[in-house]
Design a protein around this motif. Structure first.
Motif, short mmCIF file in Angstrom:
data_model
loop_
_atom_site.label_atom_id
_atom_site.label_comp_id
_atom_site.label_asym_id
_atom_site.label_seq_id
_atom_site.Cartn_x
_atom_site.Cartn_y
_atom_site.Cartn_z
N ASP A 47 -27.33 -10.30 31.46
CA ASP A 47 -27.48 -11.35 30.49
C ASP A 47 -27.61 -9.87 28.97
O ASP A 47 -26.37 -10.62 28.40
CB ASP A 47 -28.34 -12.41 29.34
N VAL A 48 -28.25 -9.74 29.06
CA VAL A 48 -28.64 -8.85 28.04
C VAL A 48 -27.25 -8.16 27.68
O VAL A 48 -26.12 -7.47 26.77
CB VAL A 48 -29.74 -7.78 27.36
N ALA A 49 -27.06 -7.44 28.97
CA ALA A 49 -25.74 -6.46 29.12
C ALA A 49 -24.33 -6.66 29.04
O ALA A 49 -24.24 -6.66 28.07
CB ALA A 49 -25.65 -6.28 30.53
N ILE A 50 -24.26 -8.29 29.03
CA ILE A 50 -22.98 -9.09 28.95
C ILE A 50 -22.90 -9.26 26.90
O ILE A 50 -21.98 -8.73 26.63
CB ILE A 50 -23.10 -9.94 29.20
N GLN A 51 -24.11 -9.16 26.37
CA GLN A 51 -24.37 -9.74 25.17
C GLN A 51 -24.26 -8.20 24.64
O GLN A 51 -22.82 -8.55 23.52
CB GLN A 51 -25.47 -10.64 24.99
N TYR A 52 -24.53 -7.39 25.17
CA TYR A 52 -23.91 -5.88 24.09
C TYR A 52 -22.56 -5.82 24.56
O TYR A 52 -21.32 -5.62 23.67
CB TYR A 52 -24.45 -4.99 25.05
N ILE A 53 -21.89 -5.94 25.54
CA ILE A 53 -19.99 -6.17 26.14
C ILE A 53 -19.52 -7.28 24.65
O ILE A 53 -18.69 -6.58 24.01
CB ILE A 53 -20.39 -6.15 27.36
N LEU A 54 -20.58 -8.30 24.80
CA LEU A 54 -19.35 -9.30 23.57
C LEU A 54 -19.90 -9.00 22.67
O LEU A 54 -18.02 -8.85 21.32
CB LEU A 54 -20.03 -10.51 23.97
N ALA A 55 -20.61 -7.72 21.88
CA ALA A 55 -20.66 -7.28 20.63
C ALA A 55 -19.84 -6.18 20.25
O ALA A 55 -20.05 -5.87 19.10
CB ALA A 55 -22.27 -7.05 20.52
N GLY A 56 -18.88 -5.50 21.82
CA GLY A 56 -18.27 -4.14 21.32
C GLY A 56 -18.77 -3.23 21.81
O GLY A 56 -18.37 -2.36 22.02
N ALA A 57 -19.64 -3.53 23.10
CA ALA A 57 -20.64 -2.15 23.89
C ALA A 57 -19.39 -1.66 24.48
O ALA A 57 -18.82 -2.58 25.68
CB ALA A 57 -21.41 -1.78 24.12
N ALA A 58 -19.26 -0.15 25.31
CA ALA A 58 -17.71 -0.23 26.34
C ALA A 58 -18.24 0.87 27.64
O ALA A 58 -18.30 -0.54 28.76
CB ALA A 58 -17.22 1.44 25.51
N THR A 59 -20.11 0.54 27.35
CA THR A 59 -20.88 0.92 28.16
C THR A 59 -22.76 0.41 27.89
O THR A 59 -22.56 0.25 26.38
CB THR A 59 -20.92 1.75 28.96
N VAL A 60 -22.63 0.23 28.96
CA VAL A 60 -24.74 -0.04 28.45
C VAL A 60 -25.11 0.34 29.58
O VAL A 60 -25.36 1.26 30.65
CB VAL A 60 -25.07 -1.34 28.88
N GLN A 61 -27.08 1.57 29.26
CA GLN A 61 -27.34 2.10 29.33
C GLN A 61 -28.63 1.76 29.96
O GLN A 61 -29.62 0.61 29.25
CB GLN A 61 -28.05 3.64 28.63
N THR A 62 -29.27 1.88 31.09
CA THR A 62 -30.81 1.38 31.35
C THR A 62 -31.45 3.10 31.29
O THR A 62 -30.89 3.55 32.40
CB THR A 62 -30.52 0.72 32.52
N ALA A 63 -32.92 2.50 30.64
CA ALA A 63 -33.82 3.29 31.62
C ALA A 63 -35.30 2.18 31.83
O ALA A 63 -36.16 2.56 32.63
CB ALA A 63 -34.48 4.11 30.22
N SER A 64 -35.64 1.83 31.11
CA SER A 64 -37.12 0.69 31.16
C SER A 64 -37.08 -0.06 32.02
O SER A 64 -37.39 -0.07 33.16
CB SER A 64 -38.06 -0.17 29.31
N MET A 65 -35.91 -0.67 32.70
CA MET A 65 -35.38 -1.53 33.48
C MET A 65 -35.37 -1.03 34.88
O MET A 65 -35.92 -1.67 35.87
CB MET A 65 -34.28 -2.06 33.35
#
Ligand SMILES: Cc1cc2nc3c(=O)[nH]c(=O)nc-3n(C[C@H](O)[C@H](O)[C@H](O)COP(=O)(O)O)c2cc1C
Length: 326
Positions: A248-266
């Motif tokens: 859900d958060v990844a999708i929010q980032y994409i909707l806000a304009g991100a081309a990619t999302v990165q994951t570390a803590s998860m």
């Protein structure tokens, strides 16, 4: 299932989910696991300027922005650690089929220019400059501090042909301006944001202690605002890196304009399967909304301008039933 392949800094990615630079991406075993879990790209653990400085016996307090330091540090890089890093880049490129993005931590100075070229020669597909120049000295103005970022990017992007991203921390005053200038200086990507190492003061022992440094999902919301602001103002490719703990958060980032999302803590919390969970969730959402990833990217900005103004709101007025009352 819908196609979740995308482009980031001109690199073709099977997924918008990138394994962020961390100790989970510091060896071939970790990189392979990230690839198997479906990462679109992997960002290697940073090679730290500070690490090399300490290993080399150079005094950490010496004025390290002088030409002399640059040369000494460049020599140190060849002798301590940095050679191993190039070997890691070579092995990574040979071992995984997804793009390998190397990462160097730069505090300033030009000496990374030579090294960036070596990273390119070692086969890296991209380079993330983890710039952490923090102006603790009251003699340094914000403009001066930020110009260091442009200097590093200028030098590095003229030395290499691979795409270069810049990873910045949250302490920048004018993030959209910074993004626009970094883009026009040569950066193709912007990673928002780095998490800096934090210390607390133990009030019993009066000693400094490191603070547990994993993020929480809530931390994403301030970053989503900046992702939206930057994507409205600049054509730089944004990679969102804070608080991605669910699709859900990844999708929010994409909707806000991100081309990619990165994951570390998860990934630390759930293992590399965090990546497949994110991919699955993004694909299912696109399917349900009958939308392509391209259509989803930046949708919040295109849909209703008023929604963007709401994202710009920073002060609480009245919040009742979850909605803001003016
Ligand atoms: C244990 C750990 C090590 C990290 N090492 C690096 C690093 O070497 N270079 C870097 O650019 N970021 C590093 N990061 C920051 C992450 O790449 C990421 O930007 C940050 O943790 C925010 O994303 P998250 O909310 O998914 O954790 C590290 C993070 C953690 C938790």
């Amino acid at each position: 299932m819908p196609d979740i392949s995308t482009e980031y800094m001109g690199l073709k990615l099977k997924s918008p989910v990138i394994a962020a630079s961390s100790t989970l991406t510091r060896d071939i075993d970790g990189l392979k696991k990230a690839e198997e879990a479906g990462a679109g790209a992997v960002i290697l653990k940073s090679l730290f300027e500070e690490e090399i400085r300490q290993e080399s016996g150079l005094d950490a307090d010496m004025a390290f922005h002088t030409e002399a330091y640059d040369y000494m540090a460049a020599d140190a890089a060849m002798v301590y650690g940095a050679g191993d890093y190039l070997e890691l880049v070579r092995k990574a490129v040979a071992s995984v089929s997804v793009p390998v993005i190397a990462s160097v931590n730069c505090e300033g100075g030009k000496w990374w220019t030579e090294y960036a070229k070596s990273i390119e020669d070692a086969g890296a597909h991209g380079l993330e400059l983890n710039i952490s120049f923090l102006p603790f000295d009251s003699g340094i103005s914000s403009q001066e501090a930020e110009s260091r970022y442009f200097e590093v990017v200028y030098e590095v992007t003229r030395a290499v042909r691979i795409p270069v991203a810049v990873k910045i921390g949250q302490g920048i005053t004018a993030v959209p301006y910074m993004a626009r200038r970094l883009h026009s200086t040569g950066a193709k990507g912007l990673t928002l944001f780095n998490r800096y190492y934090q210390m607390k003061i133990n009030t019993e022992t009066l000693e400094l202690e490191p603070v547990h440094h994993f993020s929480t999902e809530d931390e994403a919301y301030n970053v989503i605002r900046w992702v939206a602001a930057v994507s409205r103002e600049s054509a730089i490719d944004i990679s969102a890196s804070t608080g991605v703990h669910s699709a859900d958060v990844a999708i929010q980032y994409i909707l806000a304009g991100a081309a990619t999302v990165q994951t570390a803590s998860m990934m630390y919390k759930k293992g590399y399967s965090a990546i497949s969970e994110l991919n699955k969730g993004i694909a299912e959402w696109l399917d349900r909304k009958e939308m392509s990833l391209d259509e989803a990217r930046g949708l919040i900005l295109r849909k209703k301008i008023r929604q963007f103004h709401t994202l710009e709101r920073v002060q609480y007025i009245n919040i009742a039933n979850g909605s803001i009352i003016k």
